[in-house]
Structures are given as C-alpha cells and as structure tokens.
Design a protein around this motif. Structure first.
Motif, short mmCIF file in Angstrom:
data_model
loop_
_atom_site.label_atom_id
_atom_site.label_comp_id
_atom_site.label_asym_id
_atom_site.label_seq_id
_atom_site.Cartn_x
_atom_site.Cartn_y
_atom_site.Cartn_z
N GLU A 181 0.82 -1.25 0.03
CA GLU A 181 -0.06 -0.03 0.13
C GLU A 181 0.97 1.09 -0.02
N ARG A 182 1.98 1.28 0.79
CA ARG A 182 2.86 2.40 0.94
C ARG A 182 3.87 2.59 0.00
N TYR A 183 4.41 1.10 -0.53
CA TYR A 183 5.45 1.27 -1.52
C TYR A 183 4.92 0.42 -2.70
N PRO A 184 4.05 0.82 -3.55
CA PRO A 184 3.56 -0.15 -4.70
C PRO A 184 4.53 -0.62 -5.61
N LYS A 185 5.41 0.24 -5.94
CA LYS A 185 6.46 -0.20 -7.28
C LYS A 185 7.44 -1.07 -6.53
N LEU A 186 7.84 -0.39 -5.32
CA LEU A 186 8.92 -1.23 -4.72
C LEU A 186 8.49 -2.83 -4.29
N SER A 187 7.29 -2.84 -3.60
CA SER A 187 6.90 -3.96 -3.54
C SER A 187 6.74 -5.10 -4.58
N ALA A 188 6.30 -4.37 -5.91
CA ALA A 188 5.97 -5.36 -7.03
C ALA A 188 7.54 -5.63 -7.44
N PHE A 189 8.36 -4.67 -7.48
CA PHE A 189 9.82 -4.80 -7.80
C PHE A 189 10.34 -6.32 -7.11
N PHE A 190 10.08 -6.05 -5.95
CA PHE A 190 10.73 -7.00 -5.00
C PHE A 190 10.34 -8.56 -5.53
N GLY A 191 9.04 -8.59 -5.66
CA GLY A 191 8.54 -9.87 -6.20
C GLY A 191 9.02 -10.38 -7.35
N ARG A 192 9.06 -9.22 -8.38
CA ARG A 192 9.68 -9.69 -9.85
C ARG A 192 11.14 -10.06 -9.60
N ALA A 193 11.90 -9.28 -8.68
CA ALA A 193 13.11 -9.58 -8.51
C ALA A 193 13.58 -11.10 -8.23
N LEU A 194 12.75 -11.45 -7.11
CA LEU A 194 12.98 -12.64 -6.44
C LEU A 194 12.40 -13.94 -7.30
N ARG A 195 11.82 -13.51 -8.57
CA ARG A 195 11.32 -14.57 -9.26
C ARG A 195 12.49 -14.59 -10.28
N GLU A 196 13.47 -13.72 -10.53
CA GLU A 196 14.56 -14.19 -11.45
C GLU A 196 15.29 -15.56 -11.05
N PRO A 197 15.56 -16.35 -12.14
CA PRO A 197 16.26 -17.45 -11.86
C PRO A 197 17.43 -17.35 -10.83
N CYS A 198 18.37 -16.32 -11.15
CA CYS A 198 19.62 -16.39 -10.24
C CYS A 198 19.12 -16.26 -8.59
N PHE A 199 18.11 -15.45 -8.42
CA PHE A 199 17.49 -15.43 -6.94
C PHE A 199 16.82 -16.46 -6.50
N SER A 200 15.72 -16.99 -7.31
CA SER A 200 15.23 -18.51 -6.86
C SER A 200 16.41 -19.40 -6.43
N LYS A 201 17.49 -19.31 -7.23
CA LYS A 201 18.36 -20.55 -7.30
C LYS A 201 19.30 -20.13 -5.68
N ALA A 202 19.45 -18.99 -5.59
CA ALA A 202 20.36 -18.49 -4.31
C ALA A 202 19.44 -18.77 -3.05
N LEU A 203 18.20 -18.45 -3.19
CA LEU A 203 17.28 -18.59 -1.96
C LEU A 203 16.92 -19.96 -1.39
N ALA A 204 16.86 -20.87 -2.58
CA ALA A 204 16.81 -22.20 -2.29
C ALA A 204 18.11 -22.80 -1.60
N ASP A 205 19.07 -22.33 -2.11
CA ASP A 205 20.34 -22.98 -1.44
C ASP A 205 20.49 -22.15 0.06
N GLU A 206 20.01 -21.11 0.21
CA GLU A 206 20.26 -20.35 1.40
C GLU A 206 19.13 -21.03 2.63
N ARG A 207 18.08 -21.40 2.20
CA ARG A 207 17.02 -22.09 3.11
C ARG A 207 17.58 -22.85 4.08
N GLY A 208 18.32 -23.63 3.97
CA GLY A 208 19.01 -24.62 4.98
C GLY A 208 19.67 -23.77 6.16
N PRO A 209 20.90 -23.13 5.66
CA PRO A 209 21.77 -22.49 6.38
C PRO A 209 21.01 -21.17 7.41
N ALA A 210 20.01 -20.64 6.66
CA ALA A 210 19.25 -19.71 7.21
C ALA A 210 18.43 -20.39 8.35
#
Ligand SMILES: N[C@@H](CCC(=O)N[C@@H](CS)C(=O)NCC(=O)O)C(=O)O
Length: 225
Positions: A181-210
């Motif tokens: 509501e407060r940051y519509p463009k930033l919030s949509a950007f965030f979802g878009r960025a995390l769906r980039e394959p480089c982020f999906s892979k990094a986050l999948a690898d990070e889930r265990g240690p985190a």
C-alpha cells in the motif's frame, strides 16, 4: 573455481552469490562468521566484513568491488549496464542501499531483533529499532519508490536490482514486510526480482543455513512459492 567467503543469509554475501549465478560462474561458498572472525581475517579485509572473494591467489573484499572485478574478468552477462546514464544510476542506487539503508536494516533492526538477542545474548536497543523502523528505513524506501520508473532500477536487470532485493530480503528476515500500500512499485519490484532464476536458486540454497539461525523470519521464502 571462485571462492566466496561469507554467509548465504548476509545481504552483501548474497549479492555476490546472485551475481555469480546470474553470470553462470561456478563458485564455492566458504562459511565465515564476521562476529567470530578467523585468525588472519583482517589481512583479507581490515574492515572485518563479508564477503571476500578469492580468485586463485587474488583476494578482494566488498560486494561492489567484487562485482566490478567480475564484470572485467567475465564481461559476458554484465552486472552493470553499458549505457553511461544507466551505469551511473546503478552505482547510485547501490550506494543508496549499501551506504544509507543497510546500517538501519542490518544493525538497527536485524542485529537488535535477531542476532544480538538470539545469537550473542545481548539486550536489544528498542530505541534504535524504533528509529530504524519509523524514521530511517521509511525514508530510504521512499527514495527507492520514487527512483523506480520501470521494471528495474537502472535500465535492464542489473546489480542495482540485486542490491536492492538482497537488502529487502534481510528486512523481511527481521520479521517485517514491504507494504504494497505504501510502496506499490517497490513491493512489485521485490516480487519480480525474487522470481529471477538467479535469486530463486540462491534462496533455495540459502534456506537450509538460514533455517539454522534462531529467530530469522523465513516466511518470505514460502510466500514466493
Ligand atoms: N561495503 C561492504 C559491506 C559489507 C557488510 O556490511 N557486511 C556485513 C554482513 S552483510 C558484515 O560483515 N557485518 C559484520 C560487521 O559489521 O561486523 C560490502 O558491500 O561488501
């Protein structure tokens, strides 16, 4: 092979991991806890911060220096735009995040809420949390919201986007969410960025240690699925 010294859930280490994945460069991650640095770490980075990159006998600290270096050595799939205006803008967005937002997300919020009390046994500084959440972070989120005028921050997907999204992940790890509501463009950007394959892979690898860090809110990872 490139060696990244750091932690996968550190916002600055993640920048370098995502950069390597984006460029298709094989790497191995060597865990290094800056709160308990190994002997001799000051010789690699006198500031005692992660990440540090090792490329054979060459070592280099700092996520920005590392990305600029990687683009020189491996120019294919550049992290920084070639257009001069977009290039300058990418560097500025990176400074806005690493110079002006990072201290409030990482020290003002995440350290006070999670690493201090849950890992180091320190009392949280509630006044600092309050100032970070209600003053400093909203000011910088406002800057980012105004700066975004398209899908990405500086022309095509670039290291500026990797930098912003990586810091937003750590903001969420502290139990917060980016208000659509407060940051519509930033919030949509965030979802878009995390769906980039480089982020999906990094986050999948990070889930265990985190998941091994007590108190980190990993909900943002499930919200992506
Ligand atoms: N300018 C540095 C900042 C690195 C940084 O702040 N790293 C954090 C982890 S995300 C760190 O090592 N903090 C430990 C400390 O401040 O003692 C970069 O871009 O790599």
């Amino acid at each position: 092979m490139l060696e990244i010294l750091g932690l996968p859930f550190s916002a600055h280490t993640r920048k370098v991991i995502v950069a390597c994945l984006y460029k298709g460069l094989p790497y191995e991650l060597s865990p290094l806890l800056p709160l308990d640095p190994p002997e001799g770490f000051a010789e690699l980075n006198p500031l005692l911060k992660i990440p540090v990159l090792r490329d054979e006998d060459f070592t280099l600290p700092d996520s920005t220096a590392i990305a600029l270096y990687l683009d020189r050595v491996h120019p294919e799939r550049p992290l920084y735009p070639t257009d001069p205006h977009a290039y300058g803008r990418a560097l500025w967005i990176e400074e806005l995040v690493d110079g002006a937002l990072a201290p409030h997300v990482l020290h003002g919020l995440l350290m006070q809420r999670v690493f201090g009390p849950r890992v180091l046994g320190l009392e949280p500084d509630e006044a600092l949390i309050e100032a970070s959440l209600n003053e400093h972070i909203p000011a910088r989120f406002g800057d980012l919201e105004r700066a975004l005028d398209g899908d990405w921050f500086a022309g095509p997907f670039s290291y500026a986007d990797i930098t912003v999204a990586s810091m937003l992940i750590n903001f969420c790890y502290a139990g917060e969410r980016i208000s659509g509501e407060r940051y519509p463009k930033l919030s949509a950007f965030f979802g878009r960025a995390l769906r980039e394959p480089c982020f999906s892979k990094a986050l999948a690898d990070e889930r265990g240690p985190a998941g091994e860090v007590p108190g980190l809110d990993l909900g943002v990872l499930s919200e992506l699925e």
